[in-house]
Design a protein around this motif. Structure first.
Motif, PDB file in Angstrom:
ATOM      1  N   GLY A 280       0.792  -1.215   0.000  1.00 42.79           N
ATOM      2  CA  GLY A 280       0.000   0.000   0.000  1.00 42.79           C
ATOM      3  C   GLY A 280       0.829   1.271   0.000  1.00 42.79           C
ATOM      4  N   ARG A 281       2.113   1.131   0.074  1.00 46.00           N
ATOM      5  CA  ARG A 281       3.003   2.300   0.077  1.00 46.00           C
ATOM      6  C   ARG A 281       3.255   2.796  -1.343  1.00 46.00           C
ATOM      7  NH1 ARG A 281       4.096   4.379   5.232  1.00 46.00           N
ATOM      8  NH2 ARG A 281       3.193   2.811   6.613  1.00 46.00           N
ATOM      9  N   GLU A 282       3.817   3.977  -1.451  1.00 49.88           N
ATOM     10  CA  GLU A 282       3.957   4.627  -2.748  1.00 49.88           C
ATOM     11  C   GLU A 282       5.145   4.152  -3.571  1.00 49.88           C
ATOM     12  OE1 GLU A 282       3.500   8.852  -2.787  1.00 49.88           O
ATOM     13  OE2 GLU A 282       2.012   8.787  -1.183  1.00 49.88           O
ATOM     14  N   THR A 283       6.177   3.645  -2.911  1.00 49.78           N
ATOM     15  CA  THR A 283       7.374   3.270  -3.663  1.00 49.78           C
ATOM     16  C   THR A 283       7.783   1.833  -3.386  1.00 49.78           C
ATOM     17  OG1 THR A 283       8.943   3.928  -1.940  1.00 49.78           O
ATOM     18  CG2 THR A 283       8.231   5.658  -3.479  1.00 49.78           C
ATOM     19  N   GLU A 284       8.554   1.292  -4.314  1.00 49.14           N
ATOM     20  CA  GLU A 284       9.082  -0.064  -4.120  1.00 49.14           C
ATOM     21  C   GLU A 284      10.099  -0.097  -2.993  1.00 49.14           C
ATOM     22  OE1 GLU A 284      10.333  -1.315  -8.049  1.00 49.14           O
ATOM     23  OE2 GLU A 284       8.422  -2.368  -8.288  1.00 49.14           O
ATOM     24  N   LYS A 285      10.799   0.995  -2.796  1.00 51.60           N
ATOM     25  CA  LYS A 285      11.759   1.071  -1.690  1.00 51.60           C
ATOM     26  C   LYS A 285      11.036   0.890  -0.351  1.00 51.60           C
ATOM     27  CE  LYS A 285      15.411   3.965   0.205  1.00 51.60           C
ATOM     28  NZ  LYS A 285      16.121   5.232   0.136  1.00 51.60           N
ATOM     29  N   GLU A 286       9.861   1.500  -0.208  1.00 52.60           N
ATOM     30  CA  GLU A 286       9.079   1.329   1.016  1.00 52.60           C
ATOM     31  C   GLU A 286       8.565  -0.103   1.134  1.00 52.60           C
ATOM     32  OE1 GLU A 286       6.806   5.258   2.287  1.00 52.60           O
ATOM     33  OE2 GLU A 286       6.472   4.781   0.157  1.00 52.60           O
ATOM     34  N   LEU A 287       8.154  -0.690   0.007  1.00 52.79           N
ATOM     35  CA  LEU A 287       7.712  -2.086   0.014  1.00 52.79           C
ATOM     36  C   LEU A 287       8.819  -2.980   0.538  1.00 52.79           C
ATOM     37  CD1 LEU A 287       5.934  -4.534  -0.614  1.00 52.79           C
ATOM     38  CD2 LEU A 287       6.593  -4.307  -3.020  1.00 52.79           C
ATOM     39  N   VAL A 288      10.029  -2.774   0.069  1.00 53.64           N
ATOM     40  CA  VAL A 288      11.166  -3.587   0.514  1.00 53.64           C
ATOM     41  C   VAL A 288      11.362  -3.449   2.022  1.00 53.64           C
ATOM     42  CG1 VAL A 288      13.694  -3.801   0.402  1.00 53.64           C
ATOM     43  CG2 VAL A 288      12.356  -3.673  -1.701  1.00 53.64           C
ATOM     44  N   ARG A 289      11.231  -2.236   2.538  1.00 51.12           N
ATOM     45  CA  ARG A 289      11.388  -2.023   3.983  1.00 51.12           C
ATOM     46  C   ARG A 289      10.376  -2.867   4.764  1.00 51.12           C
ATOM     47  NH1 ARG A 289       9.579   1.646   8.025  1.00 51.12           N
ATOM     48  NH2 ARG A 289       8.238   2.752   6.568  1.00 51.12           N
ATOM     49  N   PHE A 290       9.132  -2.912   4.309  1.00 48.41           N
ATOM     50  CA  PHE A 290       8.107  -3.697   4.996  1.00 48.41           C
ATOM     51  C   PHE A 290       8.321  -5.199   4.803  1.00 48.41           C
ATOM     52  CE2 PHE A 290       6.141   0.402   5.346  1.00 48.41           C
ATOM     53  CZ  PHE A 290       5.517   0.338   6.581  1.00 48.41           C
ATOM     54  N   LEU A 291       8.884  -5.592   3.681  1.00 50.58           N
ATOM     55  CA  LEU A 291       9.207  -7.003   3.473  1.00 50.58           C
ATOM     56  C   LEU A 291      10.306  -7.445   4.441  1.00 50.58           C
ATOM     57  CD1 LEU A 291       9.090  -7.256  -0.424  1.00 50.58           C
ATOM     58  CD2 LEU A 291       7.352  -8.041   1.218  1.00 50.58           C
ATOM     59  N   TYR A 292      11.255  -6.555   4.711  1.00 49.99           N
ATOM     60  CA  TYR A 292      12.277  -6.867   5.714  1.00 49.99           C
ATOM     61  C   TYR A 292      11.664  -7.021   7.101  1.00 49.99           C
ATOM     62  CZ  TYR A 292      16.501  -6.258   2.857  1.00 49.99           C
ATOM     63  OH  TYR A 292      17.506  -6.411   1.934  1.00 49.99           O
ATOM     64  N   ILE A 293      10.693  -6.183   7.421  1.00 51.07           N
ATOM     65  CA  ILE A 293      10.015  -6.299   8.713  1.00 51.07           C
ATOM     66  C   ILE A 293       9.273  -7.643   8.788  1.00 51.07           C
ATOM     67  CG2 ILE A 293       8.203  -5.335  10.198  1.00 51.07           C
ATOM     68  CD1 ILE A 293       9.005  -2.548   9.008  1.00 51.07           C
ATOM     69  N   ALA A 294       8.595  -8.009   7.701  1.00 47.64           N
ATOM     70  CA  ALA A 294       7.900  -9.306   7.648  1.00 47.64           C
ATOM     71  C   ALA A 294       8.888 -10.450   7.854  1.00 47.64           C
ATOM     72  CB  ALA A 294       7.171  -9.460   6.315  1.00 47.64           C
ATOM     73  N   SER A 295      10.054 -10.329   7.236  1.00 50.41           N
ATOM     74  CA  SER A 295      11.090 -11.356   7.386  1.00 50.41           C
ATOM     75  C   SER A 295      11.557 -11.449   8.838  1.00 50.41           C
ATOM     76  CB  SER A 295      12.267 -11.042   6.464  1.00 50.41           C
ATOM     77  OG  SER A 295      13.282 -11.995   6.611  1.00 50.41           O
ATOM     78  N   GLY A 296      11.714 -10.311   9.480  1.00 47.88           N
ATOM     79  CA  GLY A 296      12.101 -10.312  10.894  1.00 47.88           C
ATOM     80  C   GLY A 296      11.070 -11.019  11.746  1.00 47.88           C
ATOM     81  N   SER A 297       9.797 -10.795  11.456  1.00 49.20           N
ATOM     82  CA  SER A 297       8.724 -11.463  12.197  1.00 49.20           C
ATOM     83  C   SER A 297       8.737 -12.967  11.948  1.00 49.20           C
ATOM     84  CB  SER A 297       7.369 -10.876  11.805  1.00 49.20           C
ATOM     85  OG  SER A 297       7.283  -9.528  12.213  1.00 49.20           O
TER      86      SER A 297
END
Length: 121
Positions: free
Chosen positions: A55-72
């Motif tokens: 839902g974020r505007e950029t792919e860079k932000e998507l990657v940041r949230f994917l890293y958070i998902a990976s941490g979880s």
């Protein structure tokens, strides 16, 4: 941005949440606010962060949230190990769930790599 429901890793992580809730429902009531809560929150965090990143505007932000998902996912991996060693989950079931988590971690890493590569070009 992208529709999170189109990602196979989101589908798998959503199913993992359902599996974790079914497992933790059988834990002792004394663990309700401890291990049960922590495992449920860690599992929910994986598909939630994928969805939020989409839902974020950029792919860079998507990657940041994917890293958070990976941490979880890594956190949940440990919590399953702990629950198994405490006798709350049968070893075979724990190994099955850990295999699911490992697959999700690999899928997240692959998606992150793909997106990061596209950002460089």
């Amino acid at each position: 941005m992208a529709n999170y429901k189109n990602y196979k890793v989101w589908e798998k992580s959503h199913q993992l949440v359902l599996d974790i809730y079914a497992i933790t429902k059988e834990f002792p009531s004394s663990e309700l606010y401890n291990l049960v809560s922590q495992m449920n929150r860690a599992s929910v965090s994986i598909p939630t962060n994928i969805a939020e990143g989409c839902g974020r505007e950029t792919e860079k932000e998507l990657v940041r949230f994917l890293y958070i998902a990976s941490g979880s996912a890594h956190e949940l991996d440990y919590l399953i190990l702990l629950a198994s060693e405490l006798g709350f989950i049968e070893p075979n079931k724990a190994n099955s769930i850990i295999s699911e988590i490992d697959e999700i971690k690999k899928m997240l890493a692959g998606l992150i790599k793909t997106i990061r590569t596209s950002l460089k070009t």
